[in-house]
Enzyme design. Sequence first.
Site, PDB file in Angstrom:
ATOM      1  N   PHE A 212      89.150  -0.380  19.129  1.00 42.09           N
ATOM      2  CA  PHE A 212      88.408  -0.714  17.981  1.00 42.09           C
ATOM      3  C   PHE A 212      89.549  -1.525  17.120  1.00 42.09           C
ATOM      4  O   PHE A 212      90.714  -1.377  17.279  1.00 42.09           O
ATOM      5  CB  PHE A 212      88.304   0.600  16.837  1.00 42.09           C
ATOM      6  CG  PHE A 212      89.366   1.360  16.498  1.00 42.09           C
ATOM      7  CD1 PHE A 212      90.087   1.160  15.629  1.00 42.09           C
ATOM      8  CD2 PHE A 212      89.546   2.633  17.245  1.00 42.09           C
ATOM      9  CE1 PHE A 212      91.442   1.974  15.289  1.00 42.09           C
ATOM     10  CE2 PHE A 212      90.687   3.228  17.095  1.00 42.09           C
ATOM     11  CZ  PHE A 212      91.416   3.026  16.163  1.00 42.09           C
ATOM     12  N   ASN A 334     100.257   4.665  26.704  1.00 45.07           N
ATOM     13  CA  ASN A 334      99.972   4.773  28.254  1.00 45.07           C
ATOM     14  C   ASN A 334     100.968   3.937  29.016  1.00 45.07           C
ATOM     15  O   ASN A 334     100.839   2.680  29.105  1.00 45.07           O
ATOM     16  CB  ASN A 334      98.683   4.010  28.722  1.00 45.07           C
ATOM     17  CG  ASN A 334      97.581   5.220  28.404  1.00 45.07           C
ATOM     18  OD1 ASN A 334      97.573   6.245  27.964  1.00 45.07           O
ATOM     19  ND2 ASN A 334      96.418   4.734  28.750  1.00 45.07           N
ATOM     20  N   GLY A 379      92.106   8.747  14.071  1.00 45.24           N
ATOM     21  CA  GLY A 379      91.116  10.125  14.219  1.00 45.24           C
ATOM     22  C   GLY A 379      89.991   9.211  14.827  1.00 45.24           C
ATOM     23  O   GLY A 379      89.944   8.064  15.227  1.00 45.24           O
ATOM     24  N   MET A 381      86.090   7.509  14.867  1.00 46.37           N
ATOM     25  CA  MET A 381      85.590   6.655  13.731  1.00 46.37           C
ATOM     26  C   MET A 381      85.062   7.345  12.545  1.00 46.37           C
ATOM     27  O   MET A 381      84.130   8.049  12.323  1.00 46.37           O
ATOM     28  CB  MET A 381      84.216   6.014  14.515  1.00 46.37           C
ATOM     29  CG  MET A 381      83.955   4.865  14.058  1.00 46.37           C
ATOM     30  SD  MET A 381      82.681   4.124  15.167  1.00 46.37           S
ATOM     31  CE  MET A 381      81.576   5.532  15.775  1.00 46.37           C
ATOM     32  N   HIS A 404      98.309  10.996  20.704  1.00 50.10           N
ATOM     33  CA  HIS A 404      97.890   9.746  20.606  1.00 50.10           C
ATOM     34  C   HIS A 404      96.539   9.560  19.929  1.00 50.10           C
ATOM     35  O   HIS A 404      96.010   8.452  19.572  1.00 50.10           O
ATOM     36  CB  HIS A 404      97.708   9.113  21.976  1.00 50.10           C
ATOM     37  CG  HIS A 404      96.490   9.161  22.572  1.00 50.10           C
ATOM     38  ND1 HIS A 404      96.037  10.427  22.705  1.00 50.10           N
ATOM     39  CD2 HIS A 404      95.653   8.218  23.492  1.00 50.10           C
ATOM     40  CE1 HIS A 404      94.764  10.274  23.785  1.00 50.10           C
ATOM     41  NE2 HIS A 404      94.746   9.168  23.777  1.00 50.10           N
ATOM     42  N   GLY A 405      95.817  10.627  19.444  1.00 47.77           N
ATOM     43  CA  GLY A 405      94.712  10.394  18.907  1.00 47.77           C
ATOM     44  C   GLY A 405      94.359  11.892  18.376  1.00 47.77           C
ATOM     45  O   GLY A 405      94.820  12.967  18.771  1.00 47.77           O
ATOM     46  N   GLY A 407      91.594  13.202  20.391  1.00 47.37           N
ATOM     47  CA  GLY A 407      91.266  13.798  21.564  1.00 47.37           C
ATOM     48  C   GLY A 407      89.896  14.086  21.747  1.00 47.37           C
ATOM     49  O   GLY A 407      89.294  14.883  20.880  1.00 47.37           O
TER      50      GLY A 407
END
Lengths: 481, 147
Positions: A212, A334, A379, A381, A404-405, A407
């Site tokens: 995004f 990554n 996070g 969207m 990394h987020g 999840g």
Amino acid sequence: MKDAAVSPTPRLREVSKTQYEIPREARADMLVPARIYADRRLLEQITSDRSLEQLMNVATLPGVVDAVYAMPDVHEGYGFPVGGVAAFRTSDGIISPGGVGYDINCGVRLLVSPFRARDISDRIEAVVHQLSRSIPAGAGRESRFEMSDDELDRVFSEGCGFLKERGMATDHDLAHTESGGCLPGASPEGVSQRARDRGRRQLGTMGSGNHFVELERVDRILDPNAAEVLGLEEDRVALLIHTGSRGLGHQVCTDYVKRMDRAMERYGIRLPDRQLACAPFSSEAGQAYFGAMVAAANYAWCNRQTITHVARQAFRQELGSDAELTLVYDVAHNIAKVEEHGGRSVCVHRKGATRAFGPSHPETPEAYRGVGQPVFIPGSMGTGSYVLVGRDGALDLSFGSACHGAGRRMSRGQARRMRHGREVRDELTGRGIVVRCPSLKELAEEAPHAYKDVDHVVDIVERSGIARKVARLGVLGVVKG
Amino acid sequence: MRVERARSSESETRGHEHVEHTSEMTLRVRGPSFEALIEEATRAFVELVPERIRGPITTEARDFRLDAPDRAALLVDWLNELVYLGEAEAWLPAQVDVEAADEGGVLVRATPMRLTEPFVLVKAATLHGAVVRKTERGLEAEVTLDI
């Protein structure tokens, strides 16, 4: 479509309120323990898939040191779990394409604008619209920067330095990108023609899935000193970009998984999962993959830099010539990198995990030496994202790595079954968020309910001592891939 | 487990399913022979292509020779060939005819369906859990796609 079954939960020992361990003795082939950063609530979600079994598999690979780690956003991947970290001695350990993943150097960058959200509230929709027109997103949208083989070679070897020469990057950009936007040691000759074919028309494109470009507003400052150093203040408009090396990186991974799978017997390595195909780091196959992975990583940094260049044009077009976007930082999640840990040279594999070096680390950018390397945790969207900074203690806790987020916590199909994309779009729009997404199906697949609670995930990272929160970002507009 | 979609042409001896995981998808295919598995896997893959980008079927067939150390790897290689064709060349097989070749290889003749834009949904077919096994009615295979 069907949803998959899961395997039994392995034996876990509670180390602290935010850390669990699977002892080395849990399985005869494990060489080191597996450590999981989570609390009981997250652990329930984590044990609902095979991610811990996959983490235990990683703990069997030759040359693995200390422990393998699962971040609080860990979930099942293919071979390595997504949200996994492992380090292998460069002297006699392995390197594994599956430990990096298909989207080599997928990562996030944050840029900050000079505007406060309240001052440009009537221009937000126009800015998001212009971003969606300018940045190719979703399946099939191709770049306006088609590259020749020679140009691709320069991207592979010079990374963002090549774009600086073309006026698409600044010295500030390079200084605020992990590894300066160029890892040394690229082997352009190790990138196949197929990988080149896939990547030639994709530089400056976002791709699909969870990628995004989001227009953000700094909602809350959580560490005023660090925020000031990073150039963040409440209500400031910022831009968050999440994408990677696109088809080029996917093909590099495919090529080398295949090559290593065919070479496993020669190296005498036995694997619990074929997708963990690997080779000794120092072997011909290991070095060939490392050189090609570096080339793809440099391509990914150029991809995010090219999107930045286009986004800057879109900002100036909509908000005037002084609408500068200043890069706060760009960080990979990554990647495999050679680093020093505990006096040893190791190849750290971070798959769905962000480097999080503290203030004292020499690779933390000079501008951030007082606070730590910025870490961005998007996070789902519409739910907000976090800016953190790494802490020195992270080196001992996770080889200097954070999550990394949020999840994923359910499959894309499950997410679609729960809510229609139109419903998701209407809810986001109802909250004043401008949404541009080529497909309602993808909007449903990436909706907030498909992900874990980012506030909770980030809280575990902070309480574990890996990184500390600096600011929380709220979404003004989203352009989905 | 919940079945979201079943192919109308499915039979007990031949057919396929898409099994979803947290961040990936497994193609489960079955058929009376390995050649039939490749045909089913091709159908299962092409079903992922949105209708809106499906173009005309051309008459000029393309031939492929596939070799791998075992059948699971061969199936993965073929699906990765489809990933490449869909993304880099914007076409996928509308139909395939598969024949066994020497030394365990296969020959595939593909009748192309043009795509109006590259198909980039699937990053790769993986070796993760890739398997071809015998069943009472023939063969069954599973290959996981990274999407």
